[in-house]
Scaffold this motif. Structure first.
Motif, PDB file in Angstrom:
ATOM      1  N   PHE A 199      26.193 -54.183 -31.097  1.00 34.87           N
ATOM      2  CA  PHE A 199      25.840 -53.533 -32.366  1.00 34.87           C
ATOM      3  C   PHE A 199      25.784 -54.525 -33.526  1.00 34.87           C
ATOM      4  N   ILE A 200      26.829 -55.304 -33.721  1.00 37.21           N
ATOM      5  CA  ILE A 200      26.876 -56.234 -34.856  1.00 37.21           C
ATOM      6  C   ILE A 200      25.802 -57.306 -34.731  1.00 37.21           C
ATOM      7  N   GLN A 201      25.632 -57.862 -33.543  1.00 37.34           N
ATOM      8  CA  GLN A 201      24.595 -58.886 -33.342  1.00 37.34           C
ATOM      9  C   GLN A 201      23.210 -58.342 -33.656  1.00 37.34           C
ATOM     10  N   ASP A 202      22.955 -57.097 -33.214  1.00 44.83           N
ATOM     11  CA  ASP A 202      21.646 -56.482 -33.463  1.00 44.83           C
ATOM     12  C   ASP A 202      21.440 -56.218 -34.959  1.00 44.83           C
ATOM     13  N   MET A 203      22.488 -55.786 -35.633  1.00 45.85           N
ATOM     14  CA  MET A 203      22.378 -55.521 -37.064  1.00 45.85           C
ATOM     15  C   MET A 203      22.245 -56.825 -37.854  1.00 45.85           C
ATOM     16  N   VAL A 205      18.001 -46.846 -39.598  1.00 48.26           N
ATOM     17  CA  VAL A 205      18.640 -47.148 -38.316  1.00 48.26           C
ATOM     18  C   VAL A 205      19.389 -45.927 -37.795  1.00 48.26           C
ATOM     19  N   ASP A 206      19.008 -45.492 -36.614  1.00 44.60           N
ATOM     20  CA  ASP A 206      19.665 -44.374 -35.929  1.00 44.60           C
ATOM     21  C   ASP A 206      20.787 -44.963 -35.080  1.00 44.60           C
ATOM     22  N   VAL A 207      22.040 -44.617 -35.394  1.00 44.47           N
ATOM     23  CA  VAL A 207      23.176 -45.221 -34.692  1.00 44.47           C
ATOM     24  C   VAL A 207      23.721 -44.327 -33.580  1.00 44.47           C
ATOM     25  N   ARG A 208      22.973 -43.294 -33.211  1.00 43.91           N
ATOM     26  CA  ARG A 208      23.378 -42.416 -32.112  1.00 43.91           C
ATOM     27  C   ARG A 208      23.004 -43.033 -30.760  1.00 43.91           C
ATOM     28  N   SER A 209      23.285 -42.318 -29.694  1.00 43.74           N
ATOM     29  CA  SER A 209      22.948 -42.793 -28.358  1.00 43.74           C
ATOM     30  C   SER A 209      21.435 -42.772 -28.163  1.00 43.74           C
ATOM     31  N   SER A 210      20.961 -43.527 -27.195  1.00 44.97           N
ATOM     32  CA  SER A 210      19.527 -43.558 -26.922  1.00 44.97           C
ATOM     33  C   SER A 210      19.032 -42.186 -26.471  1.00 44.97           C
ATOM     34  N   TYR A 211      19.893 -41.417 -25.822  1.00 48.09           N
ATOM     35  CA  TYR A 211      19.548 -40.062 -25.379  1.00 48.09           C
ATOM     36  C   TYR A 211      19.278 -39.149 -26.576  1.00 48.09           C
ATOM     37  N   GLU A 212      20.177 -39.186 -27.553  1.00 49.73           N
ATOM     38  CA  GLU A 212      19.987 -38.365 -28.750  1.00 49.73           C
ATOM     39  C   GLU A 212      18.752 -38.822 -29.521  1.00 49.73           C
ATOM     40  N   TYR A 213      18.598 -40.120 -29.627  1.00 48.13           N
ATOM     41  CA  TYR A 213      17.446 -40.691 -30.332  1.00 48.13           C
ATOM     42  C   TYR A 213      16.136 -40.271 -29.677  1.00 48.13           C
ATOM     43  N   ALA A 221      28.052 -48.294 -41.130  1.00 48.78           N
ATOM     44  CA  ALA A 221      27.912 -49.003 -42.408  1.00 48.78           C
ATOM     45  C   ALA A 221      29.175 -49.784 -42.743  1.00 48.78           C
ATOM     46  N   SER A 222      30.331 -49.189 -42.486  1.00 43.61           N
ATOM     47  CA  SER A 222      31.602 -49.844 -42.748  1.00 43.61           C
ATOM     48  C   SER A 222      31.767 -51.077 -41.856  1.00 43.61           C
ATOM     49  N   LYS A 223      31.365 -50.941 -40.608  1.00 37.55           N
ATOM     50  CA  LYS A 223      31.443 -52.062 -39.658  1.00 37.55           C
ATOM     51  C   LYS A 223      30.520 -53.196 -40.105  1.00 37.55           C
ATOM     52  N   CYS A 224      29.360 -52.835 -40.608  1.00 35.70           N
ATOM     53  CA  CYS A 224      28.421 -53.848 -41.109  1.00 35.70           C
ATOM     54  C   CYS A 224      29.029 -54.612 -42.288  1.00 35.70           C
ATOM     55  N   ARG A 225      29.597 -53.872 -43.225  1.00 36.21           N
ATOM     56  CA  ARG A 225      30.186 -54.505 -44.412  1.00 36.21           C
ATOM     57  C   ARG A 225      31.322 -55.444 -44.021  1.00 36.21           C
ATOM     58  N   THR A 226      32.150 -55.022 -43.063  1.00 34.75           N
ATOM     59  CA  THR A 226      33.261 -55.851 -42.595  1.00 34.75           C
ATOM     60  C   THR A 226      32.765 -57.159 -41.987  1.00 34.75           C
ATOM     61  N   ASN A 227      31.566 -57.117 -41.412  1.00 30.25           N
ATOM     62  CA  ASN A 227      31.010 -58.295 -40.751  1.00 30.25           C
ATOM     63  C   ASN A 227      29.982 -59.030 -41.610  1.00 30.25           C
ATOM     64  N   GLY A 228      30.015 -58.782 -42.918  1.00 28.01           N
ATOM     65  CA  GLY A 228      29.188 -59.539 -43.843  1.00 28.01           C
ATOM     66  C   GLY A 228      27.732 -59.130 -43.922  1.00 28.01           C
ATOM     67  N   ILE A 229      27.394 -57.955 -43.400  1.00 28.15           N
ATOM     68  CA  ILE A 229      26.015 -57.457 -43.485  1.00 28.15           C
ATOM     69  C   ILE A 229      25.935 -56.555 -44.715  1.00 28.15           C
ATOM     70  N   ASP A 230      25.207 -56.997 -45.725  1.00 27.46           N
ATOM     71  CA  ASP A 230      25.212 -56.282 -46.997  1.00 27.46           C
ATOM     72  C   ASP A 230      24.019 -55.334 -47.153  1.00 27.46           C
ATOM     73  N   ASN A 231      24.038 -54.598 -48.276  1.00 34.11           N
ATOM     74  CA  ASN A 231      22.973 -53.666 -48.649  1.00 34.11           C
ATOM     75  C   ASN A 231      22.715 -52.625 -47.556  1.00 34.11           C
ATOM     76  N   VAL A 232      23.801 -52.033 -47.064  1.00 32.32           N
ATOM     77  CA  VAL A 232      23.722 -50.974 -46.052  1.00 32.32           C
ATOM     78  C   VAL A 232      24.267 -49.686 -46.665  1.00 32.32           C
ATOM     79  N   VAL A 233      23.481 -48.624 -46.618  1.00 33.07           N
ATOM     80  CA  VAL A 233      23.900 -47.331 -47.162  1.00 33.07           C
ATOM     81  C   VAL A 233      23.795 -46.265 -46.075  1.00 33.07           C
TER      82      VAL A 233
END
Length: 275
Positions: A82-86, A56-64, A114-126
């Motif tokens: 972001f959280i809903q999509d993840m 997952v590329d978390v940069r802007s769509s322009y950079e991507y 990754a930290s935001k994902c973990r806080t919102n219960g989305i696991d196995n993110v590195v």
């Protein structure tokens, strides 16, 4: 059984060596020290596991759209969804490891994601914290540059090539006032906040608006005028350089440090004059 024992001096030297290596890693990858509870994956590991993970590329769509890891999904960290999509991604692929990445070793977006994902219960993110540039230099066939893959490594823009296009704010202003360039403010509306630096002279084009940017580049080429471009902090324009080179733009320059550096220098000069 005979046990070999290291002399005390040798043990101390080994500890110093390991400590130096750990310090070097922390210095090169500051995110590992800041986000100590967030697991990371190296370039070599990601290359080996590439077909078995979700990148997952978390940069802007322009950079991507400029340069990204092949097959990577673009879920910008600053997106309100972001959280809903993840969460949706995790639901679709419950067993697979999710790997987040951004620009490079000092870019913290991948760790924040990754930290935001973990806080919102989305696991196995590195986190893959070496970033897109190290990946592109190593994995040409697994990279996409301006919709082209495999990429030509000769088209990757080095840091020295980028810095050669940077002008300190005072020199940027001086050259703008001594010539007739096409000036482009590429800050987003929130960053701009109604404060243009070149009132009545500059054009506005957010970085995601590639159509307008290409029109302005074409205008500069047709009129044989140099391009002077500035962003908020002098970092995002590096990715715009790929479009400028791809469009065979005439002479172009960026403001070092962006608008922030300009306002900082103005504030400093004002303070000095009062002192």
């Amino acid at each position: 059984m005979y046990h070999h024992k290291l002399p005390l001096s040798a043990m101390l030297m080994l500890l110093v060596l390991l400590s130096n290596q750990a310090f070097a890693a922390d210095s090169e990858y500051p995110g590992r020290k800041i986000y100590v509870n967030t697991p990371y994956i190296t370039l070599e590991q990601l290359t080996r596991e590439f077909n078995n993970v979700i990148v997952v590329d978390v940069r802007s769509s322009y950079e991507y759209s400029t340069l990204h890891i092949k097959n990577a999904l673009n879920v910008p960290l600053n997106s309100k969804n972001f959280i809903q999509d993840m969460q949706a991604l995790r639901k679709q692929q419950p067993q697979k490891k999710i790997v987040t990445y951004c620009n490079g070793k000092t870019c913290m977006k991948s760790y924040k994601a990754a930290s935001k994902c973990r806080t919102n219960g989305i696991d196995n993110v590195v986190v893959y914290d070496a970033g897109i540039m190290d990946w592109a230099k190593t994995n040409h066939k697994l990279s996409v540059l301006l919709n082209t893959s495999p990429i030509d490594p000769a088209r990757l823009i080095s840091k020295s090539e980028f810095t050669a296009r940077l002008l300190p704010p005072e020199l940027f202003f001086k050259q703008v006032n001594n010539s007739n360039p096409v000036i482009i403010d590429v800050r987003d509306p929130l960053q701009r906040a109604g404060m243009p630096l070149f009132v009545g002279r500059e054009k506005r084009a957010v970085l995601d608006d590639t159509k307008k940017l290409k029109q302005l580049i074409a205008q500069a080429k047709k009129q044989q005028r140099p391009l002077y471009i500035y962003d908020e902090a002098g970092k995002q324009v590096r990715w715009l350089m790929y479009y400028l080179e791809d469009q065979n733009a005439p002479d172009y320059y960026f403001m070092k440090g962006g608008a922030k550096a300009y306002f900082k220098s103005v504030s400093y000069d004002f303070t000095q004059s009062k002192g």
